[in-house]
Design an enzyme around this catalytic site. Structure first.
Site, mmCIF file in Angstrom:
data_model
loop_
_atom_site.group_PDB
_atom_site.id
_atom_site.type_symbol
_atom_site.label_atom_id
_atom_site.label_comp_id
_atom_site.label_asym_id
_atom_site.label_seq_id
_atom_site.Cartn_x
_atom_site.Cartn_y
_atom_site.Cartn_z
ATOM 1 N N GLU A 93 1.378 -1.405 -0.007
ATOM 2 C CA GLU A 93 0.240 0.192 -0.028
ATOM 3 C C GLU A 93 1.170 1.767 0.057
ATOM 4 O OE1 GLU A 93 -1.228 -2.100 2.358
ATOM 5 O OE2 GLU A 93 -2.623 -2.764 1.884
ATOM 6 N N TYR B 254 7.724 1.978 -7.307
ATOM 7 C CA TYR B 254 7.428 0.864 -7.676
ATOM 8 C C TYR B 254 6.780 0.570 -9.003
ATOM 9 C CZ TYR B 254 6.962 0.864 -2.667
ATOM 10 O OH TYR B 254 8.093 1.491 -1.191
HETATM 11 C C1 LIG Z 1 9.964 6.282 -2.099
HETATM 12 C C2 LIG Z 1 11.792 6.342 -2.148
HETATM 13 C C3 LIG Z 1 12.146 5.491 -0.405
HETATM 14 C C4 LIG Z 1 12.552 6.493 -2.716
HETATM 15 O O1 LIG Z 1 14.338 6.297 -2.308
HETATM 16 P P1 LIG Z 1 15.086 6.577 -3.291
HETATM 17 O O2 LIG Z 1 16.123 5.681 -3.204
HETATM 18 O O3 LIG Z 1 15.157 8.021 -3.353
HETATM 19 O O4 LIG Z 1 14.862 6.449 -4.720
HETATM 20 P P2 LIG Z 1 15.772 5.315 -5.872
HETATM 21 O O5 LIG Z 1 17.137 6.698 -6.110
HETATM 22 O O6 LIG Z 1 15.874 4.214 -5.821
HETATM 23 O O7 LIG Z 1 14.782 5.339 -7.819
HETATM 24 C C5 LIG Z 1 14.134 4.918 -8.279
HETATM 25 C C6 LIG Z 1 13.030 5.369 -8.703
HETATM 26 O O8 LIG Z 1 11.958 5.739 -7.874
HETATM 27 C C7 LIG Z 1 11.149 6.168 -8.826
HETATM 28 N N1 LIG Z 1 12.088 7.923 -7.430
HETATM 29 C C8 LIG Z 1 12.948 8.297 -6.423
HETATM 30 N N2 LIG Z 1 12.400 9.453 -5.699
HETATM 31 C C9 LIG Z 1 11.854 10.862 -7.124
HETATM 32 C C10 LIG Z 1 11.038 11.342 -7.083
HETATM 33 N N3 LIG Z 1 11.822 12.439 -6.275
HETATM 34 N N4 LIG Z 1 9.968 11.616 -7.946
HETATM 35 C C11 LIG Z 1 9.371 10.757 -9.379
HETATM 36 N N5 LIG Z 1 10.144 9.955 -9.316
HETATM 37 C C12 LIG Z 1 11.047 8.979 -7.817
HETATM 38 C C13 LIG Z 1 12.196 7.257 -9.904
HETATM 39 O O9 LIG Z 1 11.352 6.081 -10.930
HETATM 40 C C14 LIG Z 1 13.471 6.669 -9.996
HETATM 41 O O10 LIG Z 1 13.979 5.807 -10.897
HETATM 42 P P3 LIG Z 1 15.156 6.937 -11.975
HETATM 43 O O11 LIG Z 1 16.477 6.883 -11.372
HETATM 44 O O12 LIG Z 1 15.808 6.121 -13.436
HETATM 45 O O13 LIG Z 1 13.636 8.093 -12.573
HETATM 46 C C15 LIG Z 1 12.520 7.870 -0.930
HETATM 47 O O14 LIG Z 1 12.129 8.848 -1.568
HETATM 48 C C16 LIG Z 1 11.407 8.034 0.781
HETATM 49 O O15 LIG Z 1 11.839 7.445 0.948
HETATM 50 N N6 LIG Z 1 10.461 9.306 0.755
HETATM 51 C C17 LIG Z 1 10.255 8.971 1.962
HETATM 52 C C18 LIG Z 1 9.685 7.307 2.864
HETATM 53 C C19 LIG Z 1 8.037 6.938 1.726
HETATM 54 O O16 LIG Z 1 7.471 7.137 1.343
HETATM 55 N N7 LIG Z 1 8.520 5.406 1.599
HETATM 56 C C20 LIG Z 1 7.903 4.476 0.870
HETATM 57 C C21 LIG Z 1 6.508 4.358 1.723
HETATM 58 S S1 LIG Z 1 5.092 2.845 0.367
#
Ligand SMILES: CC(C)(COP(=O)(O)OP(=O)(O)OC[C@H]1O[C@@H](n2cnc3c(N)ncnc32)[C@H](O)[C@@H]1OP(=O)(O)O)[C@@H](O)C(=O)NCCC(=O)NCCS
Length: 160
Positions: free
Chosen positions: A118, A130
């Site tokens: 979710e 995702y």
């Molecule tokens: C969601 C989260 C885990 C992503 O982690 P991250 O290490 O920054 O993401 P990554 O660098 O691995 O990114 C992988 C892909 O995710 C997507 N993505 C990550 N950050 C993004 C942003 N700010 N906007 C749009 N897409 C994004 C993109 O598809 C990206 O691929 P790309 O680099 O080829 O465009 C991070 O933003 C986070 O911790 N957020 C707060 C907690 C949260 O929301 N957790 C999820 C709960 S369901």
């Protein structure tokens, strides 16, 4: 995976992904409280460590710093992806992706066929992450996040 795996990140950074231990939980809780409006408690993380046989609790470390964690659990042939976070100053360098894919691989090795999760309907970074890895939106859970009265999107993907 027992001793962890090392992933090469941009700028020569190395990410160690390993199993979560109880001594990691205080650091995880600090991150959890800084990131989520309704944070999990320490007990929620510790419970999943005791129930190791069907929980997949991982952390990501750079140097000695905990920068990420992911928690999922196995129910029969399903993996439920329950929690994923990356420390604010280490985002957008593929760490979230690395913990997600490692969790899915372990789920696959545990004979999981499908993964569900979710996500808040407004959480675009997570939804994009995702979707990039093959998850599709299969439903909506209304008012799933009761404190903020926010809907959850239910996302799923076949993994095996
Ligand atoms: C969601 C989260 C885990 C992503 O982690 P991250 O290490 O920054 O993401 P990554 O660098 O691995 O990114 C992988 C892909 O995710 C997507 N993505 C990550 N950050 C993004 C942003 N700010 N906007 C749009 N897409 C994004 C993109 O598809 C990206 O691929 P790309 O680099 O080829 O465009 C991070 O933003 C986070 O911790 N957020 C707060 C907690 C949260 O929301 N957790 C999820 C709960 S369901």
């Amino acid at each position: 995976m027992n001793r962890g795996i090392v992933i090469q990140l941009p700028d020569q950074l190395k990410l160690l992904i390993r199993w979560m231990k109880s001594r990691d939980v205080p650091y995880i809780i600090d991150m959890e409280r800084a990131i989520f409006p309704s944070p999990w408690s320490a007990e929620s993380f510790l419970y999943r460590l005791y129930e190791r046989s069907y929980n997949i609790s991982l952390i990501g470390v750079i140097g000695k710093e905990l920068v990420s964690y992911a928690v999922s659990y196995v129910v029969h042939d399903e993996l439920h992806f329950g929690n994923l976070a990356v420390d604010q100053k280490h985002r957008s360098i593929n760490i979230g992706e690395a913990l997600l894919l490692t969790s899915l691989q372990i789920g696959k090795e545990s004979n999981c066929r499908v993964v569900h999760l979710e996500v808040r309907e407004n959480n675009q970074p997570a939804i994009r992450l995702y979707q990039k890895h093959g998850f599709e939106i299969v439903g909506v859970r209304e008012n799933y996040y009761t404190d903020e009265k926010e809907d959850a999107l239910l996302m799923s993907r076949i993994i095996n």
